[in-house]
Design a protein around this motif. Structure first.
Motif, short mmCIF file in Angstrom:
data_model
loop_
_atom_site.label_atom_id
_atom_site.label_comp_id
_atom_site.label_asym_id
_atom_site.label_seq_id
_atom_site.Cartn_x
_atom_site.Cartn_y
_atom_site.Cartn_z
N ILE A 44 30.33 42.93 40.24
CA ILE A 44 30.93 44.25 40.30
C ILE A 44 32.03 44.31 39.25
CG2 ILE A 44 30.46 44.59 42.76
CD1 ILE A 44 33.34 43.76 43.35
N LEU A 45 32.48 45.50 38.90
CA LEU A 45 33.69 45.62 38.09
C LEU A 45 34.87 45.11 38.91
CD1 LEU A 45 33.15 49.19 36.58
CD2 LEU A 45 32.59 46.97 35.54
N ASN A 46 35.76 44.37 38.29
CA ASN A 46 36.79 43.66 39.06
C ASN A 46 37.61 44.58 39.95
OD1 ASN A 46 38.07 44.22 36.20
ND2 ASN A 46 39.80 44.01 37.58
N SER A 47 37.94 45.79 39.45
CA SER A 47 38.83 46.67 40.22
C SER A 47 38.13 47.33 41.40
CB SER A 47 39.44 47.73 39.31
OG SER A 47 38.43 48.46 38.64
N MET A 48 36.80 47.19 41.51
CA MET A 48 36.11 47.70 42.69
C MET A 48 36.45 46.89 43.92
SD MET A 48 32.39 48.49 40.98
CE MET A 48 31.58 48.90 42.54
N ALA A 49 36.90 45.65 43.72
CA ALA A 49 37.23 44.79 44.85
C ALA A 49 38.66 45.02 45.34
CB ALA A 49 37.04 43.33 44.46
N SER A 50 39.57 45.26 44.40
CA SER A 50 40.97 45.51 44.76
C SER A 50 41.73 45.89 43.51
CB SER A 50 41.62 44.26 45.39
OG SER A 50 43.01 44.46 45.61
N ASP A 51 42.80 46.69 43.68
CA ASP A 51 43.69 46.98 42.56
C ASP A 51 44.57 45.80 42.21
OD1 ASP A 51 42.67 49.53 42.40
OD2 ASP A 51 44.36 50.49 43.41
N ASP A 52 44.71 44.87 43.13
CA ASP A 52 45.48 43.65 42.90
C ASP A 52 44.54 42.57 42.39
OD1 ASP A 52 48.01 41.92 43.53
OD2 ASP A 52 46.33 40.85 44.45
N PHE A 53 44.81 42.04 41.19
CA PHE A 53 43.84 41.18 40.54
C PHE A 53 43.54 39.90 41.31
CE2 PHE A 53 42.65 38.11 37.09
CZ PHE A 53 41.40 38.64 36.86
N PRO A 54 44.53 39.11 41.74
CA PRO A 54 44.18 37.92 42.53
C PRO A 54 43.41 38.26 43.81
CG PRO A 54 46.44 37.76 41.73
CD PRO A 54 45.98 39.16 41.45
N ALA A 55 43.81 39.36 44.47
CA ALA A 55 43.09 39.76 45.68
C ALA A 55 41.65 40.15 45.36
CB ALA A 55 43.82 40.92 46.36
#
Length: 285
Positions: free
Chosen positions: A6-17
């Motif tokens: 997925i695109l990384n920001s689809m998982a969370s706006d916080d990058f480590p999360a």
């Protein structure tokens, strides 16, 4: 067998999360686009890119793609602006890529303010903006010399690529065999080409990366109108995606957020997790 990301920001706006959620969802590849320490991937400093690379490696993940916005501007802005905004920034992008070590670096197909007037964009670009394709070739060559593989994605919003014929023209004019197409199915649909197996077959030899999202038309219509999950999409998601997987054209398939208006009464909560489950249940062996 293709893997899913997925695109990384689809998982969370916080990058480590977001990276932690990749692990939770069983994803091993990362597509880096935006919201990386509150920046787009091409805006990272080298130190920030190195920090992101450590966070990715610490979780056993691998960067598949840097989804930059390079070249997504109106060709009518002219060669000087394209060179200043994109070509002159390539060294910074290469420095970021060397830290993150992606398999692909994405460029976007440019836009035109005259999209509604043009049946086929090729003649217009060749007559009025002959500098465009040499700039793409220059960018691809410099990234290639730095060890990066390049992909170009079809976009929306006046994109110069609105049909399979225009995509084939683009890659013929680019004349750089190592550059592949990121086929964003819904983007091409939104630009007027409804997704079918025939469309896939016409592009198959160019595709190296496949972007997947839902979308619904009104009953009896073919134009994209509503945002939707993959399971509720109007186009033949499973049929086309199974062919992409069986043909091996895209070793990694990337889910993207659906375009379209929110449909009244539809629950969009947990749509990313539902779409991941749909692909695993209906498409991937």
């Amino acid at each position: 067998m293709s893997r899913l990301t997925i695109l990384n920001s689809m998982a969370s706006d916080d990058f480590p999360a977001a990276l932690d959620r990749h692990v939770e969802w069983g994803l091993v590849d990362v597509d880096l686009k935006d919201r990386i320490f509150d920046k787009a991937v091409a805006g990272l400093t080298r130190d920030e890119a190195a920090r992101a690379a450590r966070l990715i490696a610490d979780r056993g993940l691998t960067t598949h793609c840097l989804s930059t916005g390079f070249f997504f501007a109106e060709v009518e802005r002219g060669e000087a602006e394209f060179r200043a905004r994109f070509i002159d920034r390539l060294d910074d992008l290469i420095a970021v890529a060397r830290e993150l070590r992606p398999r692909l670096v994405r460029l976007l197909a440019a836009r035109t303010t005259r999209r509604d007037e043009l049946v086929h964009v090729g003649e217009y670009i060749e007559a009025e903006h002959p500098w465009l394709m040499p700039l793409y070739a220059e960018a691809a060559a410099r990234l290639g010399d730095a060890g990066m593989s390049v992909t170009v994605e079809n976009e929306v919003g006046g994109c110069i690529l609105a049909s399979p014929d225009e995509i084939r023209w683009f890659f013929d004019a680019l004349d750089t065999p190592d550059v592949c197409l990121t086929w964003d199915v819904q983007n091409l649909w939104q630009m007027g080409t409804y997704p079918t197996l025939d469309v896939y077959e016409s592009l198959r030899d160019l595709i190296g990366y496949y972007h997947l999202k839902g979308g619904q038309a009104e009953p009896g219509a073919t134009d994209l109108k509503w945002r939707s999950s993959l399971a509720d999409a109007s186009w033949p998601v499973a049929e086309i995606t199974r062919r992409v997987v069986s043909d091996g054209v895209s070793p990694v398939i990337c889910l993207n957020p659906s375009h379209g208006a929110p449909k009244p009464g539809v629950d969009y909560s947990d749509i990313v997790a539902r779409d991941i489950a749909y692909v695993r249940d209906e498409v991937l062996p």
